[in-house]
Scaffold this active site. Structure first.
Site, mmCIF file in Angstrom:
data_model
loop_
_atom_site.group_PDB
_atom_site.id
_atom_site.type_symbol
_atom_site.label_atom_id
_atom_site.label_comp_id
_atom_site.label_asym_id
_atom_site.label_seq_id
_atom_site.Cartn_x
_atom_site.Cartn_y
_atom_site.Cartn_z
ATOM 1 N N CYS A 168 0.844 -1.198 0.000
ATOM 2 C CA CYS A 168 0.000 0.000 0.000
ATOM 3 C C CYS A 168 0.874 1.242 0.000
ATOM 4 O O CYS A 168 2.001 1.228 0.504
ATOM 5 C CB CYS A 168 -0.963 0.002 1.185
ATOM 6 S SG CYS A 168 -0.194 0.424 2.762
ATOM 7 N N CYS A 228 1.933 2.533 3.421
ATOM 8 C CA CYS A 228 3.081 1.799 3.955
ATOM 9 C C CYS A 228 4.366 2.254 3.269
ATOM 10 O O CYS A 228 5.429 2.332 3.900
ATOM 11 C CB CYS A 228 2.896 0.301 3.741
ATOM 12 S SG CYS A 228 1.395 -0.368 4.488
ATOM 13 N N CYS A 277 9.582 -24.519 5.871
ATOM 14 C CA CYS A 277 10.943 -24.996 5.601
ATOM 15 C C CYS A 277 11.691 -24.009 4.718
ATOM 16 O O CYS A 277 12.914 -23.854 4.842
ATOM 17 C CB CYS A 277 10.912 -26.359 4.920
ATOM 18 S SG CYS A 277 10.138 -27.638 5.913
ATOM 19 N N ASP A 304 -10.421 3.483 -19.334
ATOM 20 C CA ASP A 304 -10.087 4.498 -20.318
ATOM 21 C C ASP A 304 -10.888 4.175 -21.583
ATOM 22 O O ASP A 304 -11.214 3.013 -21.827
ATOM 23 C CB ASP A 304 -8.584 4.461 -20.599
ATOM 24 C CG ASP A 304 -8.199 5.288 -21.815
ATOM 25 O OD1 ASP A 304 -8.504 6.484 -21.829
ATOM 26 O OD2 ASP A 304 -7.597 4.719 -22.740
#
Length: 782
Positions: free
Chosen positions: A16, A19, A92, A475
């Protein structure tokens, strides 16, 4: 003092813009950092720093301190790339990453569980033989690391499971356990049975014991540690049969999981296989077979009928139909002629083609797709990050609880062995495998399925965000429409005929490069009308053009520039239908009107209907075109709202307004769409006609010319999120049920292992459902 250095570092886990700004703010506070620009859309940070005060390793550490991981550029010449065979567990994968990062001479490590690859950046003081050391470390973790050159494509597929050494070892361990049970219960030979159990345990469990020791050294508690403790504990209690069964069942489940997970990695592998290894290079009229990787821009190659196109290029000679479904997902072959572009990997039809290579193999469309898919598989979705954070404290907590259970039960009761056994059961149940793998297996499967359909999704974050989209903004030009104006109306005045009006207009417009002029000339050529030579051509920006045509002064342009009275009223009436009119005048005498319009894509109306059926509440068209023409197109394709007369910055403003009502996806193809694509919650670029800027900015790229792919992508995203929720719920329910029964003493060790392995296999197979179905048929009117 050394000059400042600027470096762009891919950021994994950045989902985001808020962030991104937080990360940028934090990086700017790091000593030695001069500037930091972070983009969530690009998934990267551009950092200027002082190398005397801060090195690349320090930058990476600063990024990781903020909760993100630094990615890698495939063009990095110092990068070591490994293919990891047998990687069957996300937990793992983290242990492997941690173990390799602890080796001396390692700067950064990134394990891509989805693609089963590992990328390592050596430090400047890396010791000799580092590659061999990494291979040994990965082998200790129970997997195989095969080095390859950075940017090279993995050509060697994992062995078939019945030829896989790990699978054969598991079968041998299972056979030994069955033989031990037979010896103990059928022939009453307990010593022989214990010997068979121990042999089976060591054979099937040696890999997990080595991996567990490596994890402990790396200060991690993963499933290998939990299973090893449980098996050792069962053996210490004298139950060698159950100890062997725990390990054999665990090994069998992991092997089966590895086989199923390998299917999710077929997206990249199938793309690699579509590019032929060789090409027929044509030089001085002589054909020579050369490696396709050696082709350079400008080379000429011969593509015979049935051959695969070795690289992206342009047809110089020949006509053929090409099957490009592997790249674009289109179900039908497409006709191509001289001047048309070709994708590398397309299968040629019946024609022989001479193709000029447009770019080297490393920069081809397929290479770019492979890079995008690999990056997408490496990125973590928000739900996956949440699960990882949960598992990070959940596993150590349960280990502590198990230890307390064993110690407390032994102190407070006369049967310490029983409580120790219950604690061992709790450890097995605590294994977070099913939970940790529940999200990535679904994300990787969905990305693979989308890639086969010509839909490139750049990560789990965009995929999850797409599932929540309530508004889709398109668009107009080149997205909802074909992007090429065409003559749709010819209205002559007085004695002038349609043919005369069109021929006169085309003769003048033949000297213009304007798209409308080309549309007029193309229509005249289609009607086979003769054109006259024009002289003294003058173009007036914003008005029109004029030229001398055999002594006649012809002017063509905006009606309000050339017409008055009733003639201007006729032009306005034509414009009201959504057509863009222009007037043709000889001297001061109007000859008529010609109307042009950008036509909607054949599938546009069906595609928008599909979006509504997929649960999208509102479809909006954004365009810089004038309102009347835009409204006409909007009515034809069935959008809910039309916003016309928008400049690029206005489109961004419109996206911001639409986002107040929920998540918004923006679909565009041009450089002027890039700001809106970046601002939208999900940016979708029409791939084939899109500019590089739009493709790089967007979260999703459509490789085929079909708007129906937008609804497909949204439907797939919603199905993926639904399956992720199912997987997480299944994992929690099975764990909670087994936990309660285990603490109460109603679950044995081998049942706990079966429940853990079964849960992992169940969520894996559930995620694999997303792979079902390949490229779909698209018959939306064309």
């Amino acid at each position: 003092m050394s000059a400042p250095v600027t470096e762009t570092i891919p950021i994994i886990g950045l989902d985001c813009e808020d962030c991104a700004q937080t990360l940028a703010h934090g990086l700017k506070r790091v000593p030695g950092v001069l500037t930091a620009d972070v983009s969530a859309a690009a998934g990267s940070a551009r950092i200027e720093f002082e190398p005397d005060r801060l090195d690349r390793s320090g930058l990476v550490s600063s990024i990781e301190a903020h909760g993100y991981r630094a990615g890698f550029q495939t063009g990095d010449t110092n990068l070591l790339v490994f293919d990891l065979l047998g990687l069957d567990c996300a937990d793992c994968a983290m242990s492997v990453e941690k173990a390799v990062s602890n080796l001396p001479g390692i700067e950064t490590v990134s394990v891509n569980f989805g693609a089963a690859t590992m990328q390592v950046t050596p430090a400047g003081n890396a010791p000799a033989g580092l590659t061999a050391t990494i291979e040994r470390t990965v082998d200790q973790a129970g997997f195989e690391a095969r080095p390859r050159e950075a940017g090279a494509m993995p050509r060697v597929a994992p062995p078939r499971y019945w030829r896989d050494r790990r699978f054969l070892v598991v079968l041998a361990g299972l056979a030994l356990w069955i033989a031990g049970m037979t010896a103990e219960h059928a022939f009453d030979l307990p010593r022989l049975a214990d010997g068979l159990f121990v042999t089976g345990l060591l054979l099937a469990g040696s890999r997990f014991v080595r991996a567990a020791w490596l994890s402990i050294r790396s200060r991690r508690i993963d499933m290998n540690v939990l299973m090893t403790i449980s098996a050792v504990g069962a053996a210490a209690l004298g139950d060698w049969g159950e100890a062997a069964l725990v390990i054999v069942l665990f090994a069998l489940g992991n092997t089966l999981q590895a086989v199923t997970l390998d299917r999710t990695r077929q997206a990249v592998r199938s793309l690699i296989d579509i590019v032929p290894p060789d090409a027929r290079l044509v030089r001085d009229g002589i054909e020579t077979v050369v490696p396709a990787a050696a082709l350079q821009a400008g080379d000429l190659v011969r593509v015979r009928p049935g051959d695969k196109v070795p690289a992206d290029g342009v047809i110089v000679e020949g006509v053929s139909a090409l099957d490009q479904r592997a790249i674009t997902g289109e179900s039908m072959p497409v006709d191509r002629a001289p001047g048309d572009e070709l994708y590398g990997g397309s299968v040629n039809g019946s024609g022989s083609l001479l193709v000029r290579v447009a770019r080297p193999a490393s920069e081809s469309t397929v290479a770019r797709i492979i890079d995008l898919v690999a990056s997408a598989q490496a990125s973590k979705a928000p739900s996956e990050l949440l699960v990882d954070r949960f598992a990070a404290w959940y596993t150590p907590l349960v280990v502590a609880i198990a230890a307390a259970l064993a110690l407390g039960g032994s102190i407070l009761s006369d049967n310490g062995s029983e409580w120790i056994y219950r604690a061992l059961v709790l450890l097995v149940i605590a294994c977070p495998c099913a939970l940790v793998i529940s999200t990535p297996v679904s994300i990787v499967s969905a990305i693979g399925a989308a890639t086969r359909r010509g839909i490139l999704i750049k990560g789990g974050g965009p995929l999850e965000q797409l599932a929540s989209v309530t508004t889709v903004a398109f668009d107009k030009t080149g997205t909802l429409t074909v992007g090429t104006p065409a003559v749709v109306a010819i209205e002559p005045f007085g004695p002038t005929t349609e043919a005369d009006l069109l021929a006169t207009s085309a003769s003048v417009e033949a000297l213009s490069e304007h798209p409308v002029a080309r549309a007029v000339v193309e229509r005249a050529r289609q009607d086979r009308l003769p054109l006259e030579p024009a002289f003294d051509f003058i173009a007036t920006p914003g008005r029109g053009v004029e030229a001398n045509l055999a002594g006649r002064m012809i002017r063509i342009g905006a009606p309000d520039w050339l017409l008055t009275g009733d003639d201007l009223v006729r032009a306005d009436a034509l414009a009201a239908t959504g057509v863009t009119p222009f007037a043709v005048v000889e001297g001061v005498t109007p000859l008529g009107l010609i109307g042009v319009s950008d036509q909607p894509r054949a599938e546009a109306r069906h595609a928008i209907a599909d979006l509504h059926r997929a649960g999208v509440e509102r479809v909006v068209m954004l365009t810089g075109d004038h309102r009347v023409a835009a409204r006409a197109i909007g009515d034809q394709v069935g959008v809910d709202d039309v916003r016309a007369g928008l400049l690029p910055q206005d489109k961004s403003t419109a996206i911001s307004e639409l986002r107040t009502g929920g998540a918004v996806a923006m679909v565009g193809d041009g450089i002027n769409d890039a700001p809106a694509l970046a601002l939208a919650d999900v940016g979708i670029a029409m791939g084939r006609g899109a500019t590089d800027v739009a493709l790089e900015t967007a979260d999703i790229a459509l490789m085929r010319e079909d708007l129906g792919a937008v609804a497909e992508a949204i439907a797939l995203a919603r199905r993926t999120v639904g399956i992720i929720r199912q997987n997480v719920t299944i994992s929690f329910l099975i764990k909670a049920l087994a936990l309660g029964l285990g603490v109460a003493g109603f679950v044995s060790l081998w049942i706990a292992v079966a429940a853990d392995v079964g849960a992992s296999l169940l969520v894996t197979l559930n995620g694999l459902r997303l792979l079902r179905g390949g490229p779909r048929e698209h018959n939306h009117g064309g």
